[in-house]
Motif scaffolding. Structure first.
Motif, PDB file in Angstrom:
ATOM      1  N   ALA A  11       4.223  20.287   4.629  1.00 36.68           N
ATOM      2  CA  ALA A  11       4.734  19.391   5.667  1.00 36.68           C
ATOM      3  C   ALA A  11       6.037  18.728   5.251  1.00 36.68           C
ATOM      4  CB  ALA A  11       3.687  18.331   5.999  1.00 36.68           C
ATOM      5  N   LEU A  12       6.215  18.519   3.947  1.00 39.30           N
ATOM      6  CA  LEU A  12       7.423  17.845   3.462  1.00 39.30           C
ATOM      7  C   LEU A  12       8.680  18.707   3.595  1.00 39.30           C
ATOM      8  CD1 LEU A  12       6.134  16.094   0.217  1.00 39.30           C
ATOM      9  CD2 LEU A  12       6.999  14.961   2.263  1.00 39.30           C
ATOM     10  N   LYS A  13       8.498  20.021   3.639  1.00 35.47           N
ATOM     11  CA  LYS A  13       9.654  20.918   3.695  1.00 35.47           C
ATOM     12  C   LYS A  13      10.456  20.679   4.971  1.00 35.47           C
ATOM     13  CE  LYS A  13       7.839  24.637   0.787  1.00 35.47           C
ATOM     14  NZ  LYS A  13       7.475  26.073   0.702  1.00 35.47           N
ATOM     15  N   GLY A  14      11.707  20.398   4.794  1.00 34.38           N
ATOM     16  CA  GLY A  14      12.576  20.200   5.946  1.00 34.38           C
ATOM     17  C   GLY A  14      12.558  18.803   6.534  1.00 34.38           C
ATOM     18  N   LEU A  15      11.694  17.918   6.016  1.00 36.21           N
ATOM     19  CA  LEU A  15      11.643  16.547   6.528  1.00 36.21           C
ATOM     20  C   LEU A  15      12.781  15.720   5.936  1.00 36.21           C
ATOM     21  CD1 LEU A  15       7.954  15.207   6.573  1.00 36.21           C
ATOM     22  CD2 LEU A  15       9.506  15.490   8.506  1.00 36.21           C
ATOM     23  N   ASP A  16      13.507  15.000   6.790  1.00 34.58           N
ATOM     24  CA  ASP A  16      14.504  14.039   6.323  1.00 34.58           C
ATOM     25  C   ASP A  16      13.793  12.698   6.180  1.00 34.58           C
ATOM     26  OD1 ASP A  16      16.539  12.310   5.794  1.00 34.58           O
ATOM     27  OD2 ASP A  16      17.595  12.597   7.692  1.00 34.58           O
TER      28      ASP A  16
END
Length: 314
Positions: A11-16
């Protein structure tokens, strides 16, 4: 719903995460959050600490309780130093929404992001070299997240254990950093103008006499009343002294020690949320010495939990 670490990492991938955590700091400094004092357990044999941080943003629908621990001798057991969970509830009913069994990972992420935010607003415009004190999880993550605010990849590391230093140099080299080791605070300060301290030390690791003009220091390790990493005289001579939470820093970390030693007064402290809200760098010249003292605030846990939960439920 219980989410494990693997699901959270995806889920953290690509989160700003910088923007929501900046917003959390602003809401905190504006008085738009409810954050009770930190719950804390301190252990001596083996040494360790457990922090319980919790609260809510007044305009949000959730409240969050975070439990995170740090046991520096866990490596002898083959375990990570950090463990923990984030628990989210509906603010209107108390209904349990989710448990993020992140094993302490999200605490490390939000701490590293806070370090990057401090560099964004306090570090010199031209970062010549980054100095890291420590070789553990946070020493790695601070560098990784600094890439979001600086292109500098030249690094000096200061650590106690030579094997850990060598491992750190190899690992950070594998992701594009050029790292060398130094043996003293003097060497670190002479080479670097952005320094991050990441240890659980109870003594000064950087001395006032070693500082030169234009340095910024972010101290992230001192999150209990007993811990400190900086010579308290550094806080006295700093042109700008930013803290994540004035109320917390009166009770723990670098600021508490300098206050107790009558080296600074409370009116010198600037809260990070106020700095972010201004949208401007706090340093007025490249020659100023700036310091950020981070003790970790529940709004960081609230904002990262909200962001991850939303991503998991898309």
């Amino acid at each position: 719903m219980i989410y494990n670490k693997e699901e959270i990492l995806l889920a953290l991938k690509g989160l700003d995460l910088i923007k929501p955590i900046e917003k959390g700091f602003i809401e905190y400094s504006n008085g738009n959050s409810v954050v009770p004092p930190v719950g804390e357990l301190i252990f001596n044999d083996p040494p360790g600490d457990v922090h319980i941080k919790y609260g809510y943003i007044k305009t949000d629908e959730n409240y969050v309780i975070k439990i995170a621990s740090g046991f520096p001798k866990n490596k002898l057991l083959g375990l990570s130093n950090s463990h923990g969970i984030m628990v989210m509830f509906d603010k209107n009913s108390g209904y349990l929404k989710c448990i993020l069994h992140d094993e302490g990972y999200l605490t490390n992420v939000r701490t590293a992001i806070a370090g990057a935010i401090c560099a964004k607003y306090l570090a010199p415009n031209q970062i010549n070299k980054i100095g890291i004190i420590g070789t553990g999880i946070q020493a790695r993550m601070q560098l990784e997240y600094l890439l979001s605010v600086t292109s500098c990849k030249d690094v000096s590391v200061l650590g106690r254990n030579e094997k850990n230093v060598e491992r750190y140099i190899d690992e950070m080299g594998n992701i594009g950093f050029k790292v060398d080791s130094v043996k003293s605070s003097k060497d670190l300060c002479s080479n670097c103008n952005l320094i991050v301290t990441t240890t659980s030390a109870n003594e000064s690791l950087i001395s006032k006499k070693d500082l030169r003009k234009g340095i910024h220091i972010t101290a992230v390790g001192s999150d209990t009343p007993e811990k400190r990493e900086l010579d308290p005289e550094i806080l006295k001579i700093a042109d700008v002294l930013v803290v994540d939470s004035i109320s917390q820093c009166l009770e723990r970390g670098e600021t508490k020690y300098a206050l107790d030693s009558n080296l600074i007064s409370e009116d010198k402290l600037i809260e990070l949320g106020k700095v972010i809200k201004s949208g401007e760098k706090s340093r007025k010249s490249e020659n100023e010495i700036t310091v950020a003292d981070l003790t970790g605030v529940a709004v960081q846990d609230i904002m990262i939990t909200n962001a991850v939960y939303e991503q998991l439920n898309k």
